[in-house]
Design a protein around this motif. Structure first.
Motif, mmCIF file in Angstrom:
data_model
loop_
_atom_site.group_PDB
_atom_site.id
_atom_site.type_symbol
_atom_site.label_atom_id
_atom_site.label_comp_id
_atom_site.label_asym_id
_atom_site.label_seq_id
_atom_site.Cartn_x
_atom_site.Cartn_y
_atom_site.Cartn_z
ATOM 1 N N VAL A 70 0.850 -1.182 0.000
ATOM 2 C CA VAL A 70 0.000 0.000 0.000
ATOM 3 C C VAL A 70 0.888 1.234 0.000
ATOM 4 O O VAL A 70 1.719 1.406 0.887
ATOM 5 N N VAL A 71 0.710 2.082 -1.004
ATOM 6 C CA VAL A 71 1.488 3.310 -1.095
ATOM 7 C C VAL A 71 0.864 4.340 -0.172
ATOM 8 O O VAL A 71 -0.361 4.473 -0.115
ATOM 9 N N ALA A 72 1.703 5.058 0.561
ATOM 10 C CA ALA A 72 1.205 6.071 1.490
ATOM 11 C C ALA A 72 0.378 7.099 0.737
ATOM 12 O O ALA A 72 0.769 7.558 -0.329
ATOM 13 N N PRO A 73 -0.802 7.478 1.303
ATOM 14 C CA PRO A 73 -1.657 8.427 0.597
ATOM 15 C C PRO A 73 -0.997 9.784 0.482
ATOM 16 O O PRO A 73 -0.454 10.306 1.436
ATOM 17 N N VAL A 74 -1.049 10.348 -0.709
ATOM 18 C CA VAL A 74 -0.500 11.687 -0.914
ATOM 19 C C VAL A 74 -1.483 12.492 -1.732
ATOM 20 O O VAL A 74 -2.315 11.965 -2.438
ATOM 21 N N ASN A 75 -1.387 13.813 -1.634
ATOM 22 C CA ASN A 75 -2.221 14.685 -2.435
ATOM 23 C C ASN A 75 -1.482 15.026 -3.711
ATOM 24 O O ASN A 75 -0.600 15.876 -3.736
ATOM 25 N N GLY A 76 -1.785 14.329 -4.798
ATOM 26 C CA GLY A 76 -1.146 14.649 -6.047
ATOM 27 C C GLY A 76 0.142 13.889 -6.241
ATOM 28 O O GLY A 76 0.310 12.773 -5.797
ATOM 29 N N SER A 77 1.122 14.525 -6.886
ATOM 30 C CA SER A 77 2.357 13.874 -7.255
ATOM 31 C C SER A 77 3.533 14.729 -6.835
ATOM 32 O O SER A 77 3.385 15.726 -6.132
ATOM 33 N N ASP A 78 4.750 14.306 -7.263
ATOM 34 C CA ASP A 78 5.931 15.103 -6.975
ATOM 35 C C ASP A 78 5.813 16.482 -7.615
ATOM 36 O O ASP A 78 6.255 17.479 -7.050
ATOM 37 N N TRP A 79 5.222 16.531 -8.818
ATOM 38 C CA TRP A 79 5.040 17.817 -9.471
ATOM 39 C C TRP A 79 4.162 18.726 -8.619
ATOM 40 O O TRP A 79 4.454 19.921 -8.463
ATOM 41 N N ALA A 80 3.085 18.180 -8.068
ATOM 42 C CA ALA A 80 2.190 18.976 -7.232
ATOM 43 C C ALA A 80 2.900 19.445 -5.971
ATOM 44 O O ALA A 80 2.719 20.583 -5.521
ATOM 45 N N GLU A 81 3.698 18.553 -5.374
ATOM 46 C CA GLU A 81 4.428 18.931 -4.156
ATOM 47 C C GLU A 81 5.418 20.048 -4.447
ATOM 48 O O GLU A 81 5.555 20.991 -3.660
ATOM 49 N N ASN A 82 6.103 19.967 -5.592
ATOM 50 C CA ASN A 82 7.043 21.021 -5.962
ATOM 51 C C ASN A 82 6.320 22.332 -6.217
ATOM 52 O O ASN A 82 6.830 23.409 -5.888
ATOM 53 N N THR A 83 5.129 22.242 -6.800
ATOM 54 C CA THR A 83 4.341 23.445 -7.046
ATOM 55 C C THR A 83 3.957 24.125 -5.737
ATOM 56 O O THR A 83 4.069 25.346 -5.601
ATOM 57 N N VAL A 84 3.521 23.333 -4.772
ATOM 58 C CA VAL A 84 3.163 23.888 -3.461
ATOM 59 C C VAL A 84 4.377 24.509 -2.792
ATOM 60 O O VAL A 84 4.289 25.564 -2.148
ATOM 61 N N SER A 85 5.528 23.875 -2.944
ATOM 62 C CA SER A 85 6.751 24.406 -2.358
ATOM 63 C C SER A 85 7.093 25.771 -2.940
ATOM 64 O O SER A 85 7.465 26.704 -2.216
ATOM 65 N N VAL A 86 6.952 25.908 -4.266
ATOM 66 C CA VAL A 86 7.227 27.194 -4.923
ATOM 67 C C VAL A 86 6.241 28.255 -4.450
ATOM 68 O O VAL A 86 6.615 29.414 -4.194
ATOM 69 N N ILE A 87 4.983 27.861 -4.300
ATOM 70 C CA ILE A 87 3.956 28.809 -3.860
ATOM 71 C C ILE A 87 4.218 29.289 -2.434
ATOM 72 O O ILE A 87 4.074 30.484 -2.126
ATOM 73 N N THR A 88 4.612 28.384 -1.557
ATOM 74 C CA THR A 88 4.915 28.799 -0.183
ATOM 75 C C THR A 88 6.122 29.730 -0.149
ATOM 76 O O THR A 88 6.156 30.672 0.651
ATOM 77 N N ASP A 89 7.090 29.475 -1.004
ATOM 78 C CA ASP A 89 8.242 30.381 -1.087
ATOM 79 C C ASP A 89 7.797 31.772 -1.559
ATOM 80 O O ASP A 89 8.283 32.791 -1.058
ATOM 81 N N PHE A 90 6.877 31.800 -2.504
ATOM 82 C CA PHE A 90 6.345 33.082 -2.980
ATOM 83 C C PHE A 90 5.620 33.816 -1.859
ATOM 84 O O PHE A 90 5.780 35.028 -1.673
ATOM 85 N N CYS A 91 4.817 33.083 -1.100
ATOM 86 C CA CYS A 91 4.035 33.696 -0.025
ATOM 87 C C CYS A 91 4.919 34.208 1.110
ATOM 88 O O CYS A 91 4.548 35.159 1.815
ATOM 89 N N MET A 92 6.084 33.601 1.304
ATOM 90 C CA MET A 92 6.996 34.057 2.350
ATOM 91 C C MET A 92 7.433 35.500 2.113
ATOM 92 O O MET A 92 7.704 36.240 3.065
ATOM 93 N N PHE A 93 7.479 35.912 0.853
ATOM 94 C CA PHE A 93 7.910 37.261 0.501
ATOM 95 C C PHE A 93 6.727 38.153 0.131
ATOM 96 O O PHE A 93 6.900 39.141 -0.589
#
Length: 227
Positions: free
Chosen positions: A129-152
């Protein structure tokens, strides 16, 4: 860092946020407690080999979803034999306990006890059983970029103020300001939509939830980073 704090809740948007709370230590502590429970259950032959393998690599993280009911059920020999047959887990010479001395056995037992091993209802075979995730690596990277944007975000507000002021003052060449304002507003709207989706309880129902039991102030962390 990949985290977002809302009230008394901390959202881990990426796994990088675990470093802030030293989650690896917590994983290992939970792992060691569960290994003692497994040892007391006396279902494994070669317990030391099993402990070494179960505490290595990313295995400690899996013990967060440890299923005590499965351990209780495996105390019965008939259940152990059935699980050994279904999940291809070797038994010892007496056909009684799981044989952890065989390479790969420890990982199979960990998956079985930590809800990572299931029987496919269609193929009637053991699957991981693969651990449940929201989306894929691409989605996770997108969220990471967005949080970096919001920090500034305060910086973007300042840029908006300066650009809008320049437009209102009648600057003859306003296209750079228009492009800047448009991009900041567009990315801000996209960021808001994505974060609302990620933080929606309907979309996080399958995510693991942790509760901070205790915390202490660390006064030497700055010095450690400087070193």
């Amino acid at each position: 860092m990949g985290i977002l704090v809302v009230g008394q809740t901390v959202y881990f948007l990426t796994l990088a946020g675990e470093n802030l709370f030293n989650m690896e230590r917590s994983y290992k502590a939970v792992c060691h407690r569960k290994l003692e429970d497994i040892a007391q259950a006396d279902i494994i032959n070669g317990m030391e080999d099993f402990k070494f393998a179960a505490a290595a690599g990313r295995n400690p993280r899996k013990f967060i979803s440890f299923n005590a009911n499965r351990l209780t059920a495996l105390k019965k020999k008939s259940v152990r034999v059935a699980m050994a047959r279904q999940f291809s887990i070797p038994l010892d010479a007496d056909g009684d306990k799981f044989d952890a001395s065989v390479e790969g056995t420890a990982e199979k037992i960990v998956k079985l006890l930590c809800n990572k091993g299931m029987i496919d209802p269609f193929e009637k075979m053991a699957v991981e059983v693969v651990a449940p995730v929201n989306g894929s690596d691409w989605a996770e990277n997108t969220v990471s970029v967005i949080t970096d944007f919001c920090m500034f975000f305060p910086l973007w507000i300042s840029v908006l103020f300066i650009d809008i002021k320049s437009i209102l003052e009648g600057n003859p060449n306003i296209w750079p300001e228009i492009i800047s304002v448009s991009l900041i507003l567009l990315v801000s709207i996209i960021s808001l939509v994505v974060l609302m989706h990620e933080l929606n309880p309907r979309n996080t129902s399958n995510q693991q939830e942790y509760r901070i039991v205790s915390a202490k102030e660390e006064k030497t962390i700055t010095a450690e980073y400087l070193l």
